[in-house]
Design a protein around this motif. Structure first.
Motif, mmCIF file in Angstrom:
data_model
loop_
_atom_site.group_PDB
_atom_site.id
_atom_site.type_symbol
_atom_site.label_atom_id
_atom_site.label_comp_id
_atom_site.label_asym_id
_atom_site.label_seq_id
_atom_site.Cartn_x
_atom_site.Cartn_y
_atom_site.Cartn_z
ATOM 1 N N VAL A 1 1.207 -4.685 -0.155
ATOM 2 C CA VAL A 1 2.017 -3.878 0.765
ATOM 3 C C VAL A 1 1.700 -2.399 0.570
ATOM 4 C CG1 VAL A 1 4.372 -3.156 1.286
ATOM 5 C CG2 VAL A 1 3.873 -5.580 0.917
ATOM 6 N N HIS A 2 1.456 -1.698 1.677
ATOM 7 C CA HIS A 2 1.134 -0.266 1.625
ATOM 8 C C HIS A 2 1.747 0.427 2.837
ATOM 9 C CE1 HIS A 2 -1.878 -0.121 -1.664
ATOM 10 N NE2 HIS A 2 -2.157 -1.355 -1.285
ATOM 11 N N TRP A 3 1.848 1.747 2.754
ATOM 12 C CA TRP A 3 2.227 2.529 3.922
ATOM 13 C C TRP A 3 1.125 2.393 4.970
ATOM 14 C CZ3 TRP A 3 7.075 3.494 3.979
ATOM 15 C CH2 TRP A 3 7.758 3.817 2.802
ATOM 16 N N PHE A 4 1.519 2.252 6.215
ATOM 17 C CA PHE A 4 0.584 2.002 7.307
ATOM 18 C C PHE A 4 -0.487 3.079 7.385
ATOM 19 C CE2 PHE A 4 0.020 1.606 12.152
ATOM 20 C CZ PHE A 4 -0.843 0.531 12.040
ATOM 21 N N GLN A 5 -0.124 4.314 7.123
ATOM 22 C CA GLN A 5 -1.062 5.425 7.247
ATOM 23 C C GLN A 5 -2.203 5.355 6.239
ATOM 24 O OE1 GLN A 5 0.000 9.263 5.320
ATOM 25 N NE2 GLN A 5 2.109 8.484 5.403
ATOM 26 N N GLU A 6 -2.005 4.658 5.134
ATOM 27 C CA GLU A 6 -3.036 4.626 4.092
ATOM 28 C C GLU A 6 -4.307 3.942 4.569
ATOM 29 O OE1 GLU A 6 -1.716 3.266 0.245
ATOM 30 O OE2 GLU A 6 0.300 4.053 0.570
ATOM 31 N N ARG A 7 -4.174 2.933 5.427
ATOM 32 C CA ARG A 7 -5.354 2.181 5.868
ATOM 33 C C ARG A 7 -5.593 2.278 7.373
ATOM 34 N NH1 ARG A 7 -4.042 -2.909 1.814
ATOM 35 N NH2 ARG A 7 -2.096 -2.953 2.990
ATOM 36 N N ASN A 8 -4.673 2.909 8.100
ATOM 37 C CA ASN A 8 -4.755 2.842 9.565
ATOM 38 C C ASN A 8 -4.421 4.169 10.244
ATOM 39 O OD1 ASN A 8 -5.175 -0.195 10.277
ATOM 40 N ND2 ASN A 8 -3.609 -0.199 8.672
#
Length: 218
Positions: free
Chosen positions: A93-100
């Motif tokens: 689980v990660h913050w959306f901004q980290e990969r997208n």
């Protein structure tokens, strides 16, 4: 309409029913390892409290109650409907901004997507207007997936893989009195977001979508 207490939900019987119905579908079975199909269970071993606390510490945020209780029952999920193929475990689980971030920018700054809209002489594009709460807080089939607050993408939590050009997100900026985060199925083909009041409501809604689509194709 106020939602039932989502954290008091009995996840195990619900997830067992979801497993039975999805595994009855030949297409779903074909996407899964044979040992998963034979087990009759699409989930995993539940996360330990220490694992959940670790992800909360990493994110700097307390996870919503219904999502926490889901993770304690199954730390991830192999298929949750017609559009999403994997729900992340705690460690993924990660913050959306980290990969997208590029995906986010395409919605927040559509003027930079390479498409130029030419207006007639003397006309200018309408000024963007923020959605009021009355316009935004609409759920169920009455909502318009195109009418959502794109700025929330920047602080959304990514809890699934990118399936059919779609992803599941939790909205850290729209939290109920009971601590539930608004939950989204965000997809380019909508385009936009189908929003739910909580993670529990999202899981129930996506399961119903699967059943409806299966009935339509039989």
């Amino acid at each position: 309409m106020a939602e039932k207490n989502p954290s008091a939900f009995a996840w195990r019987p619900f997830l067992e029913q979801v497993s039975r119905d999805l595994l009855a579908d030949e297409g779903v079975r074909g996407m899964l390892p044979s040992e998963v199909v034979s087990s009759g269970w699409l989930g995993y071993e539940g996360a330990k409290e220490a694992e959940i606390v670790a992800v909360e510490t990493r994110l700097g945020a307390k996870l919503p109650p219904s999502y926490r209780t889901f993770l304690s029952e199954s730390n991830g999920w192999r298929n949750c409907g017609p559009f999403i193929y994997d729900l992340w475990s705690c460690s993924d689980v990660h913050w959306f901004q980290e990969r997208n971030q590029q995906w986010i920018d395409a919605y927040i700054y559509p003027e930079n997507n390479g498409i130029t809209i030419v207006y007639p002489p003397g006309q200018v594009p309408p000024a963007p207007r923020p959605l009021t709460d009355e316009e935004y807080l609409v759920y169920g089939d009455q909502q318009d997936s195109c009418r959502f607050r794109t700025e929330y993408l920047q602080t959304a939590l990514e809890i699934s893989d990118v399936g059919d050009s779609a992803v599941l997100l939790l909205n850290s900026k729209k939290i109920s009195e009971g601590g539930e985060w608004e939950a989204w199925l965000f997809a380019n083909w909508m385009p936009g977001a189908h929003r739910y009041r909580s993670f529990r409501e999202l899981m129930e809604g996506e399961y119903k979508s699967f059943l409806r689509l299966r009935a339509e194709t039989q």
